[in-house]
Design an enzyme around this catalytic site. Structure first.
Site, short mmCIF file in Angstrom:
data_model
loop_
_atom_site.label_atom_id
_atom_site.label_comp_id
_atom_site.label_asym_id
_atom_site.label_seq_id
_atom_site.Cartn_x
_atom_site.Cartn_y
_atom_site.Cartn_z
N THR A 33 0.85 -1.19 0.00
CA THR A 33 0.00 0.00 0.00
C THR A 33 0.88 1.24 0.00
O THR A 33 2.09 1.15 -0.27
CB THR A 33 -1.00 -0.05 1.17
OG1 THR A 33 -1.94 1.03 1.06
CG2 THR A 33 -0.32 0.02 2.53
N ASN A 34 0.32 2.42 0.26
CA ASN A 34 1.12 3.65 0.28
C ASN A 34 0.56 4.60 1.32
O ASN A 34 -0.43 4.31 1.98
CB ASN A 34 1.16 4.29 -1.12
CG ASN A 34 -0.22 4.70 -1.59
OD1 ASN A 34 -0.87 5.57 -1.02
ND2 ASN A 34 -0.70 4.03 -2.64
N HIS A 35 1.17 5.77 1.46
CA HIS A 35 0.85 6.68 2.56
C HIS A 35 -0.26 7.68 2.27
O HIS A 35 -0.45 8.61 3.03
CB HIS A 35 2.11 7.44 2.99
CG HIS A 35 2.93 6.69 3.98
ND1 HIS A 35 4.28 6.47 3.80
CD2 HIS A 35 2.60 6.11 5.14
CE1 HIS A 35 4.74 5.77 4.83
NE2 HIS A 35 3.74 5.53 5.65
N SER A 36 -1.01 7.48 1.18
CA SER A 36 -2.11 8.42 0.92
C SER A 36 -3.11 8.39 2.07
O SER A 36 -3.53 7.33 2.51
CB SER A 36 -2.82 8.02 -0.38
OG SER A 36 -4.02 8.75 -0.50
#
Ligand code: CTP
Ligand code: CA
Length: 226
Positions: A33-36
């Site tokens: 996943t990512n930090h959005s």
């Protein structure tokens, strides 16, 4: 109260928005996943609803409350986001893609949790490319295609990358997040790049910026053909 007094710039419009990260499963207990944070997309959904639009928000995994009056669909992966968005897009006049969609996913999803082996061999992840949701919506035939707004978070050369991305995705408006990294922050600054050039919306809380962006979009939409 401020919300109630926003000008109804999008009255009668249907607006589709993607927000948040995506989660690409590796096995039943792990993923990429990512930090959005989803905050900018959720603020735009709220601002669009305040402006009188009928809003559909397709959200990746975030723990944010659904803005009042907004229809929300939750998804996990980029493919699920794509599958939710594409059939909805032709029913909407405006599409705003704020989601930080994972560019790649594991090529194979393990059905069971991957275990450490006795030999302690480190598994190798093989990746495959996800579909580009914004580019696919922007390629819909005229009459089915909403007016499209893309977002870009760049680490360097924002104006150049935003211009190139606008061309590549085939969208009328591309919005760049002006650094430093805005992930999770409560304020932001934006660079709006369209065929006319670039204008900056100066640093402000995300809801203030979202309202200003909605006004900028509404003005362009009013002048757009079809
Ligand atoms: N986007 C999308 N689907 C994808 C990738 C991106 O809908 N699979 C959308 C994003 O929501 C954003 C825009 O496309 O509105 C630009 O995303 P970005 O990641 O900045 O661009 P990419 O084309 O993926 O290029 P790169 O990550 O290499 O900069
Ligand atoms: Ca990307």
């Amino acid at each position: 109260l401020i919300a109630f007094f926003q000008p109804k710039l999008l009255a009668g419009r249907r607006v589709l928005i993607t927000a948040g990260p995506t989660f690409e499963p590796i096995d039943p207990v792990r993923g990429i996943t990512n930090h959005s944070s989803g905050k900018m997309g959720f603020a735009i959904a709220r601002a669009a609803a305040e402006a009188g639009a009928e809003v559909t928000l397709v959200a990746g995994p975030v723990h944010l409350p659904t803005p009042a009056g907004v229809r929300r669909l939750n998804v996990q992966s980029a493919q699920q986001m794509f599958d939710a968005v594409l059939p909805l897009a032709p029913q909407h006049g405006l599409f705003v893609a704020t989601a930080a969609v994972a560019d790649w996913r594991p090529a194979a999803l393990a059905g069971e949790k991957i275990k450490k082996t006795a030999e302690q061999r480190v598994p190798t992840l093989s990746l495959t490319e996800n579909p580009d949701i914004l580019a696919a919506v922007a390629r819909l035939p005229a009459g089915q295609r909403p007016w499209c707004v893309g977002f870009a978070a760049e680490s360097h050369d924002l104006l150049r990358h935003a211009r190139e991305k606008r061309e590549r995705k085939g969208v009328p408006l591309l919005v760049g997040n002006i650094g430093p990294a805005t992930f999770g922050q409560d304020d932001n600054a934006l660079l709006l790049v369209d065929a006319q050039g670039a204008v900056e919306l100066p640093r402000a809380p995300k809801l203030t910026l979202a309202r200003a962006l909605v006004a900028e979009i509404a003005r362009r939409l009013a002048n757009a053909p079809t």
